[in-house]
Write a protein that holds these residues in place. Sequence first.
Motif, short mmCIF file in Angstrom:
data_model
loop_
_atom_site.label_atom_id
_atom_site.label_comp_id
_atom_site.label_asym_id
_atom_site.label_seq_id
_atom_site.Cartn_x
_atom_site.Cartn_y
_atom_site.Cartn_z
N UNK A 291 0.83 -1.20 0.00
CA UNK A 291 0.00 0.00 0.00
C UNK A 291 0.87 1.25 0.00
N UNK A 292 0.68 2.15 -0.99
CA UNK A 292 1.46 3.39 -1.00
C UNK A 292 0.81 4.45 -0.13
N UNK A 293 1.61 5.41 0.33
CA UNK A 293 1.11 6.54 1.10
C UNK A 293 1.85 7.79 0.63
N UNK A 294 1.13 8.90 0.57
CA UNK A 294 1.74 10.17 0.17
C UNK A 294 2.67 10.65 1.28
N UNK B 231 7.77 3.34 5.61
CA UNK B 231 7.45 3.79 6.96
C UNK B 231 6.66 2.70 7.66
N UNK B 232 7.02 2.45 8.92
CA UNK B 232 6.33 1.44 9.72
C UNK B 232 5.95 2.06 11.06
N UNK B 233 5.27 1.28 11.86
CA UNK B 233 4.89 1.75 13.18
C UNK B 233 6.11 2.10 14.03
N UNK B 234 7.24 1.45 13.75
CA UNK B 234 8.46 1.71 14.53
C UNK B 234 8.98 3.13 14.33
N UNK C 11 4.57 2.06 1.88
CA UNK C 11 5.58 2.58 0.98
C UNK C 11 5.30 4.04 0.66
N UNK C 12 6.35 4.82 0.52
CA UNK C 12 6.23 6.22 0.10
C UNK C 12 6.59 6.28 -1.38
N UNK C 13 5.65 6.75 -2.18
CA UNK C 13 5.84 6.79 -3.63
C UNK C 13 5.84 8.25 -4.08
#
Length: 376
Positions: free
Chosen positions: A259-262, A295-298, A284-286
């Motif tokens: 899943x991408x995220x801005x 980016x993850x919860x960590x 993922x950052x696209x």
Amino acid sequence: MQPQIRLGRIFGIEIGLHYSWLVIAVLIATSLAGHFSEANPDWEATTIWTLSITTALLFFVAIILHELAHAAVARLRGLPVRSITLFALGGVAQMGREAADGKTGFWLGIAGPLMSALIGALCLGIAWMLGWTFVVEPSTPIIAMLVWLGYINLGLAIFNMVPGFPMDGGRVFRAVIWWITGNAARATRTAAATGQVIGYAFILLGVLRFFGGAGISGLWMAFIGWFLLSAAQATTAQAEFTETLRDVRVADLMTRDCTPVDGNTNLQTFVHEYLLRMGRRCFLIVEKGKVIGLVTINEVKPIPQARWPFTTVYDVMIPLERLRTVTPQTPVTEALEIIGRENIHQLPVVSDGHLEGMISRDQIMNQLLTRAELKM
């Protein structure tokens, strides 16, 4: 075993202590003080305690040299070494991966005992040149220290050659079986089974010695047996795991719908609209159709909630070039080893510079559980 107290680096290898080392260091220093005091009642208390503490510290230096011998052979054979940790029963060198062949395994296993034997012989040789003889109690603090270090290092070399995994002798035994049979998994199982037998024998002998009047030394022997037994059982489980997933590749388990995220999304929105709603941990950052980071919860956890509306995903993401990656053809066992070593939850799967998907610890463990239920 991870170092909990870091001391520094030697040849790029991190040297550290496990908390259990502090207990054994005190016990050794106290035991040495009693030994030196009994053997030399005319020595002053200051001399005895200074000698005891110095001898204990030098003993642990010898253990580091023992582990550095393993590390040196590992590097010569192309195996990465991350750290050396001292703990209650000695030391352990943490390597990036296991030996790829029996010959490497043999030299890895025997290097440490050879170093301990060399240190022991050197200490006794120097003591002899200073006037000590084998039938006479050491007459000076320096000679007493050298004699004790000589005997204890020779004893350490002999003890470590006990042919039970994961002792050095067990690794040598495994390497010999590997060389004879050509089967690494079989060699590991055999060496680990031998280690379990030796562990049980140590526990039984320790308990018998304790009730026979040996006191703390009997309990200590039983504790060593318990450690050997636990380590050998863990090794057996690891060998079975490796055999179960031997032919499984990352491509067989990886998730392709990442899943991408801005990247301009603030963390407040990211947490509520992505992490909590979708139930996933990794995004993922696209940018312009190209993946630039992850980016993850960590990455979110260290940021105070009050800062979430003012912090973007760009601010906390891990750039793709900094990520540890695997390829679709990487064995799943190797991927899980990387996940555990790097203390991460998932790995990007990259082929020819393009992101193909993600492989996670949960995916691998679910596969293992499914195969176990199906007895595959």
